[in-house]
Scaffold this motif. Sequence first.
Motif, PDB file in Angstrom:
ATOM      1  N   ILE A  99      13.219 -10.770   3.119  1.00  0.00           N
ATOM      2  CA  ILE A  99      13.359  -9.380   2.696  1.00  0.00           C
ATOM      3  C   ILE A  99      12.296  -8.578   3.438  1.00  0.00           C
ATOM      4  CG2 ILE A  99      13.248  -7.782   0.744  1.00  0.00           C
ATOM      5  CD1 ILE A  99      15.560  -9.712   0.505  1.00  0.00           C
ATOM      6  N   ASP A 100      12.672  -7.434   3.950  1.00  0.00           N
ATOM      7  CA  ASP A 100      11.705  -6.615   4.688  1.00  0.00           C
ATOM      8  C   ASP A 100      10.622  -6.096   3.754  1.00  0.00           C
ATOM      9  OD1 ASP A 100      10.555  -5.423   6.903  1.00  0.00           O
ATOM     10  OD2 ASP A 100      12.349  -4.306   7.477  1.00  0.00           O
ATOM     11  N   ILE A 101       9.578  -5.527   4.332  1.00  0.00           N
ATOM     12  CA  ILE A 101       8.420  -5.089   3.563  1.00  0.00           C
ATOM     13  C   ILE A 101       8.338  -3.571   3.481  1.00  0.00           C
ATOM     14  CG2 ILE A 101       7.143  -7.168   4.138  1.00  0.00           C
ATOM     15  CD1 ILE A 101       5.527  -5.463   6.184  1.00  0.00           C
ATOM     16  N   ASP A 102       7.578  -3.111   2.518  1.00  0.00           N
ATOM     17  CA  ASP A 102       7.274  -1.691   2.397  1.00  0.00           C
ATOM     18  C   ASP A 102       6.262  -1.318   3.477  1.00  0.00           C
ATOM     19  OD1 ASP A 102       7.226   0.841   0.465  1.00  0.00           O
ATOM     20  OD2 ASP A 102       5.156   0.399   1.068  1.00  0.00           O
ATOM     21  N   HIS A 103       6.471  -0.196   4.150  1.00  0.00           N
ATOM     22  CA  HIS A 103       5.627   0.146   5.291  1.00  0.00           C
ATOM     23  C   HIS A 103       4.231   0.622   4.898  1.00  0.00           C
ATOM     24  CE1 HIS A 103       7.020   4.191   4.214  1.00  0.00           C
ATOM     25  NE2 HIS A 103       6.026   4.659   4.930  1.00  0.00           N
ATOM     26  N   GLU A 104       4.021   0.889   3.620  1.00  0.00           N
ATOM     27  CA  GLU A 104       2.700   1.339   3.165  1.00  0.00           C
ATOM     28  C   GLU A 104       1.897   0.218   2.502  1.00  0.00           C
ATOM     29  OE1 GLU A 104       3.081   6.059   2.273  1.00  0.00           O
ATOM     30  OE2 GLU A 104       3.773   4.721   0.679  1.00  0.00           O
ATOM     31  N   THR A 105       2.550  -0.542   1.625  1.00  0.00           N
ATOM     32  CA  THR A 105       1.831  -1.584   0.881  1.00  0.00           C
ATOM     33  C   THR A 105       1.819  -2.922   1.604  1.00  0.00           C
ATOM     34  OG1 THR A 105       3.772  -2.359  -0.336  1.00  0.00           O
ATOM     35  CG2 THR A 105       2.552  -0.483  -1.272  1.00  0.00           C
ATOM     36  N   PHE A 106       2.748  -3.131   2.536  1.00  0.00           N
ATOM     37  CA  PHE A 106       2.959  -4.381   3.281  1.00  0.00           C
ATOM     38  C   PHE A 106       3.549  -5.493   2.414  1.00  0.00           C
ATOM     39  CE2 PHE A 106      -1.099  -3.157   5.878  1.00  0.00           C
ATOM     40  CZ  PHE A 106      -0.445  -2.035   6.378  1.00  0.00           C
ATOM     41  N   ASN A 107       3.861  -5.179   1.165  1.00  0.00           N
ATOM     42  CA  ASN A 107       4.471  -6.167   0.262  1.00  0.00           C
ATOM     43  C   ASN A 107       5.990  -6.126   0.368  1.00  0.00           C
ATOM     44  OD1 ASN A 107       2.134  -7.261  -0.852  1.00  0.00           O
ATOM     45  ND2 ASN A 107       1.986  -5.674  -2.415  1.00  0.00           N
ATOM     46  N   ILE A 108       6.636  -7.126  -0.197  1.00  0.00           N
ATOM     47  CA  ILE A 108       8.090  -7.215  -0.185  1.00  0.00           C
ATOM     48  C   ILE A 108       8.704  -5.938  -0.753  1.00  0.00           C
ATOM     49  CG2 ILE A 108       8.230  -8.328  -2.460  1.00  0.00           C
ATOM     50  CD1 ILE A 108      10.407 -10.172  -1.244  1.00  0.00           C
ATOM     51  N   LEU A 268      -3.046   0.538  -1.360  1.00  0.00           N
ATOM     52  CA  LEU A 268      -3.231  -0.382  -2.481  1.00  0.00           C
ATOM     53  C   LEU A 268      -2.521   0.131  -3.727  1.00  0.00           C
ATOM     54  CD1 LEU A 268      -7.015  -1.290  -2.064  1.00  0.00           C
ATOM     55  CD2 LEU A 268      -5.019  -2.540  -1.223  1.00  0.00           C
ATOM     56  N   SER A 269      -2.092  -0.802  -4.558  1.00  0.00           N
ATOM     57  CA  SER A 269      -1.410  -0.445  -5.801  1.00  0.00           C
ATOM     58  C   SER A 269      -2.312   0.411  -6.681  1.00  0.00           C
ATOM     59  CB  SER A 269      -1.011  -1.713  -6.560  1.00  0.00           C
ATOM     60  OG  SER A 269      -0.575  -1.400  -7.866  1.00  0.00           O
ATOM     61  N   GLU A 270      -1.723   1.432  -7.272  1.00  0.00           N
ATOM     62  CA  GLU A 270      -2.484   2.310  -8.165  1.00  0.00           C
ATOM     63  C   GLU A 270      -2.829   1.614  -9.482  1.00  0.00           C
ATOM     64  OE1 GLU A 270       1.446   4.553 -10.073  1.00  0.00           O
ATOM     65  OE2 GLU A 270       0.158   5.613  -8.646  1.00  0.00           O
ATOM     66  N   ASN A 271      -2.209   0.455  -9.721  1.00  0.00           N
ATOM     67  CA  ASN A 271      -2.452  -0.285 -10.962  1.00  0.00           C
ATOM     68  C   ASN A 271      -3.495  -1.391 -10.824  1.00  0.00           C
ATOM     69  OD1 ASN A 271      -0.545   1.103 -12.657  1.00  0.00           O
ATOM     70  ND2 ASN A 271       1.085   0.081 -11.497  1.00  0.00           N
ATOM     71  N   ILE A 272      -4.149  -1.470  -9.662  1.00  0.00           N
ATOM     72  CA  ILE A 272      -5.243  -2.428  -9.505  1.00  0.00           C
ATOM     73  C   ILE A 272      -6.427  -1.979 -10.361  1.00  0.00           C
ATOM     74  CG2 ILE A 272      -6.981  -3.365  -7.931  1.00  0.00           C
ATOM     75  CD1 ILE A 272      -4.993  -3.275  -5.705  1.00  0.00           C
ATOM     76  N   THR A 273      -6.901  -2.869 -11.203  1.00  0.00           N
ATOM     77  CA  THR A 273      -8.094  -2.564 -11.999  1.00  0.00           C
ATOM     78  C   THR A 273      -9.317  -3.346 -11.520  1.00  0.00           C
ATOM     79  OG1 THR A 273      -7.250  -4.150 -13.647  1.00  0.00           O
ATOM     80  CG2 THR A 273      -6.896  -1.810 -14.075  1.00  0.00           C
ATOM     81  N   ARG A 274      -9.089  -4.300 -10.626  1.00  0.00           N
ATOM     82  CA  ARG A 274     -10.183  -4.986  -9.933  1.00  0.00           C
ATOM     83  C   ARG A 274      -9.628  -5.533  -8.634  1.00  0.00           C
ATOM     84  NH1 ARG A 274     -15.267  -6.930 -10.151  1.00  0.00           N
ATOM     85  NH2 ARG A 274     -15.717  -9.028  -9.400  1.00  0.00           N
ATOM     86  N   TYR A 275     -10.344  -5.267  -7.545  1.00  0.00           N
ATOM     87  CA  TYR A 275      -9.907  -5.711  -6.224  1.00  0.00           C
ATOM     88  C   TYR A 275     -11.009  -6.556  -5.611  1.00  0.00           C
ATOM     89  CZ  TYR A 275      -7.719  -5.446  -1.592  1.00  0.00           C
ATOM     90  OH  TYR A 275      -7.123  -5.762  -0.396  1.00  0.00           O
TER      91      TYR A 275
END
Length: 359
Positions: A99-108, A268-275
């Motif tokens: 499955i191709d990726i999102d061009h901003e997040t690089f995730n599926i 990065l995901s806006e829902n990250i609470t620790r990276y």
Amino acid sequence: MINVTRSMMPEFEKYIRMIEKLWETRWLTNNGEYLLKFEEALEKRFNTKCVAVANGTLALLITLELFDFPPDSEIITTPFTFVATVNSILWQKYKPVFIDIDHETFNIDVSTIEEKITAKTKAILAVHVFGNPCKVETIDAIAKKYDLKVIYDAAHCFDVHYKGKSIYKYGDVSIASFHATKVFHTIEGGAIFSDDGNLIRRAKELRNFGFDENGEIVGKGINAKMNEFQAAMGLLNLEIVDQEIEKRKRLYELYREQLQGVVGFQKLSENITRYNYIYMPVLFQSREIRDMVHEELKKRGYNTRKYFFPSLDSVFYKENKCKVSQDISQRILSLPLYGDLEEEHVKTICSLIRTLVRG
């Protein structure tokens, strides 16, 4: 040379004191004291169950084996990942469906998953790329709709939290890599995480040739045991990993400040609470510029990595063309990032990039 990463290490004397005991006990592997303590520490830290193994690739292989899919099963995954993700699917004689990726997040790209699902689809093996959480709620909803298993390759995700809890708690199973190049390591190593106690019990059997806790052979297995030297390193690195992450954060933010408007950055995901700031990936306008920067930095003593490159749909099952993944893979470069890296090196790297990009 300044490398892309540099292994975090505990105090030498502390490690020597820990492993000295091994010369007394001669218990070097097979569920030794340090391994049991290490697994207990991980479970407490991440509030889930775990099985420590010899490396992250074995964690993937064991996880796929847990579900005993038919030989011709299809596993939905991403081409923008380290080759071990896809190798684990191929090793089990399953078919990776890219499955191709999102061009901003690089995730599926979750919006295109459903169109690839067939009667042979058994699981979604998604990757939290560079520790950036996938859209886990959407993936979970799709999996429930089609009765699929969800496996997360969370190799980059040590201590990443999503909506206040460890990313390892999402999906049916998550795997971690504790390779020496990661933000947290056990020299080599990895782990399987799940809230499902039955899956964890079976993973422990698979890790140890198929033996159960009573020493009875209950099925097939493999030797994936983490040894005591690895576990000792892990226990000591748990004591210092928080400081390592804080140091990386400072340097990561410096890179972004110095290179703003010059290169592109992963969203990065806006829902990250620790990276955990595991890598410093940047995007250039073209492959030619990326390659030029890579070579020029190397001449000046700075190693960078074309990571991930190539897009794996150009290597395996080439009929599934993933245009975004292929584009990103040809323009991405990981810059040096580790806790002991001096700020002056970051500023020098950024200055060189600015000069090269702007001509």
